[in-house]
Scaffold this motif. Sequence first.
Motif, PDB file in Angstrom:
ATOM      1  N   LYS A 135      38.022  57.270  35.347  1.00 25.99           N
ATOM      2  CA  LYS A 135      37.080  58.359  35.044  1.00 25.99           C
ATOM      3  C   LYS A 135      35.837  58.267  35.926  1.00 25.99           C
ATOM      4  O   LYS A 135      35.340  59.280  36.414  1.00 25.99           O
ATOM      5  N   LEU A 136      35.339  57.034  36.126  1.00 25.40           N
ATOM      6  CA  LEU A 136      34.169  56.866  36.983  1.00 25.40           C
ATOM      7  C   LEU A 136      34.482  57.239  38.434  1.00 25.40           C
ATOM      8  O   LEU A 136      33.685  57.895  39.103  1.00 25.40           O
ATOM      9  N   LEU A 137      35.666  56.817  38.910  1.00 22.20           N
ATOM     10  CA  LEU A 137      36.052  57.126  40.292  1.00 22.20           C
ATOM     11  C   LEU A 137      36.214  58.625  40.504  1.00 22.20           C
ATOM     12  O   LEU A 137      35.907  59.139  41.587  1.00 22.20           O
ATOM     13  N   GLU A 138      36.688  59.340  39.496  1.00 22.34           N
ATOM     14  CA  GLU A 138      36.868  60.796  39.629  1.00 22.34           C
ATOM     15  C   GLU A 138      35.554  61.503  39.901  1.00 22.34           C
ATOM     16  O   GLU A 138      35.541  62.591  40.478  1.00 22.34           O
ATOM     17  N   GLN A 139      34.447  60.896  39.509  1.00 26.28           N
ATOM     18  CA  GLN A 139      33.135  61.518  39.699  1.00 26.28           C
ATOM     19  C   GLN A 139      32.606  61.352  41.123  1.00 26.28           C
ATOM     20  O   GLN A 139      31.648  62.000  41.500  1.00 26.28           O
ATOM     21  N   LEU A 140      33.236  60.471  41.889  1.00 22.48           N
ATOM     22  CA  LEU A 140      32.787  60.218  43.263  1.00 22.48           C
ATOM     23  C   LEU A 140      33.436  61.197  44.233  1.00 22.48           C
ATOM     24  O   LEU A 140      34.570  61.644  44.024  1.00 22.48           O
ATOM     25  N   PRO A 141      32.762  61.507  45.334  1.00 24.59           N
ATOM     26  CA  PRO A 141      33.400  62.335  46.376  1.00 24.59           C
ATOM     27  C   PRO A 141      34.543  61.556  47.034  1.00 24.59           C
ATOM     28  O   PRO A 141      34.544  60.317  47.035  1.00 24.59           O
ATOM     29  N   ALA A 184      27.869  51.437  40.321  1.00 27.50           N
ATOM     30  CA  ALA A 184      26.978  50.501  39.627  1.00 27.50           C
ATOM     31  C   ALA A 184      25.835  51.253  38.957  1.00 27.50           C
ATOM     32  O   ALA A 184      25.462  50.950  37.819  1.00 27.50           O
ATOM     33  N   ALA A 185      25.292  52.233  39.658  1.00 25.63           N
ATOM     34  CA  ALA A 185      24.195  53.021  39.082  1.00 25.63           C
ATOM     35  C   ALA A 185      24.668  53.789  37.857  1.00 25.63           C
ATOM     36  O   ALA A 185      23.963  53.859  36.831  1.00 25.63           O
ATOM     37  N   ARG A 186      25.857  54.350  37.914  1.00 29.31           N
ATOM     38  CA  ARG A 186      26.390  55.092  36.765  1.00 29.31           C
ATOM     39  C   ARG A 186      26.676  54.173  35.585  1.00 29.31           C
ATOM     40  O   ARG A 186      26.439  54.519  34.439  1.00 29.31           O
ATOM     41  N   ILE A 187      27.196  52.983  35.881  1.00 25.77           N
ATOM     42  CA  ILE A 187      27.481  52.033  34.803  1.00 25.77           C
ATOM     43  C   ILE A 187      26.182  51.571  34.148  1.00 25.77           C
ATOM     44  O   ILE A 187      26.096  51.479  32.931  1.00 25.77           O
ATOM     45  N   ARG A 188      25.149  51.320  34.964  1.00 28.34           N
ATOM     46  CA  ARG A 188      23.843  50.935  34.397  1.00 28.34           C
ATOM     47  C   ARG A 188      23.297  52.054  33.523  1.00 28.34           C
ATOM     48  O   ARG A 188      22.688  51.822  32.496  1.00 28.34           O
ATOM     49  N   GLY A 189      23.531  53.304  33.950  1.00 28.91           N
ATOM     50  CA  GLY A 189      23.062  54.448  33.162  1.00 28.91           C
ATOM     51  C   GLY A 189      23.779  54.590  31.836  1.00 28.91           C
ATOM     52  O   GLY A 189      23.239  55.109  30.873  1.00 28.91           O
ATOM     53  N   LEU A 190      25.059  54.115  31.773  1.00 30.35           N
ATOM     54  CA  LEU A 190      25.848  54.191  30.524  1.00 30.35           C
ATOM     55  C   LEU A 190      25.471  53.089  29.559  1.00 30.35           C
ATOM     56  O   LEU A 190      25.623  53.241  28.359  1.00 30.35           O
TER      57      LEU A 190
END
Length: 191
Positions: A135-141, A184-190
């Motif tokens: 799911k996290l990878l899907e958010q990346l270009p 990493a930034a997205r995980i820190r935000g979660l």
Amino acid sequence: MLALVRGRPIVHPTETRLRALLLSGMDGDAVAYRTFLAELTRYLRGYLRRRIPQLADDVEDLVQEILLAVHNGRHTYRPDEPLTAWIHAIARYKLMDFFRARSRRESLHEPIDDYLDIFAAADDEPSAARRDIGKLLEQLPDKQRLPILHVKLQGLSVAETAQLTGLSESAVKVGVHRGLKALAARIRGLA
């Protein structure tokens, strides 16, 4: 083999024989070239068995790789240079390639005997982690997601990933770096 005695080169009979066979083969003598390859095969087996006695199963594969490199590069051999030095250089490069590839493969494998207790209880955490990473990878270009997927998750090299995705090798490296930073930034935000 070249040795010096009183400052003068002494040529080993193997050097003389192999060199004569190769030069005849390069001049079109197919029988001499086959003989050269057969004698070189025996020579290389001994050379490799002395260097990697604990990996005897890999000797034949390495011999074939070296023979192929010698065959493909025979036009680069300079007749005024020692043949065995040229062959040893090729053999050393192939041996180093072998050790690099082997260490890469070995680093991916950890002996399971030490962790038999891991099978004591079922755990669905890896599948949940895989789903979350997906799911996290899907958010990346694509230029970040694909390099991470191929290099970090599938274990492909940067060059293989570049060829597969059509990106340059430097773009693959940058994509992995920036993508991991974004993840990493997205995980820190979660958290």
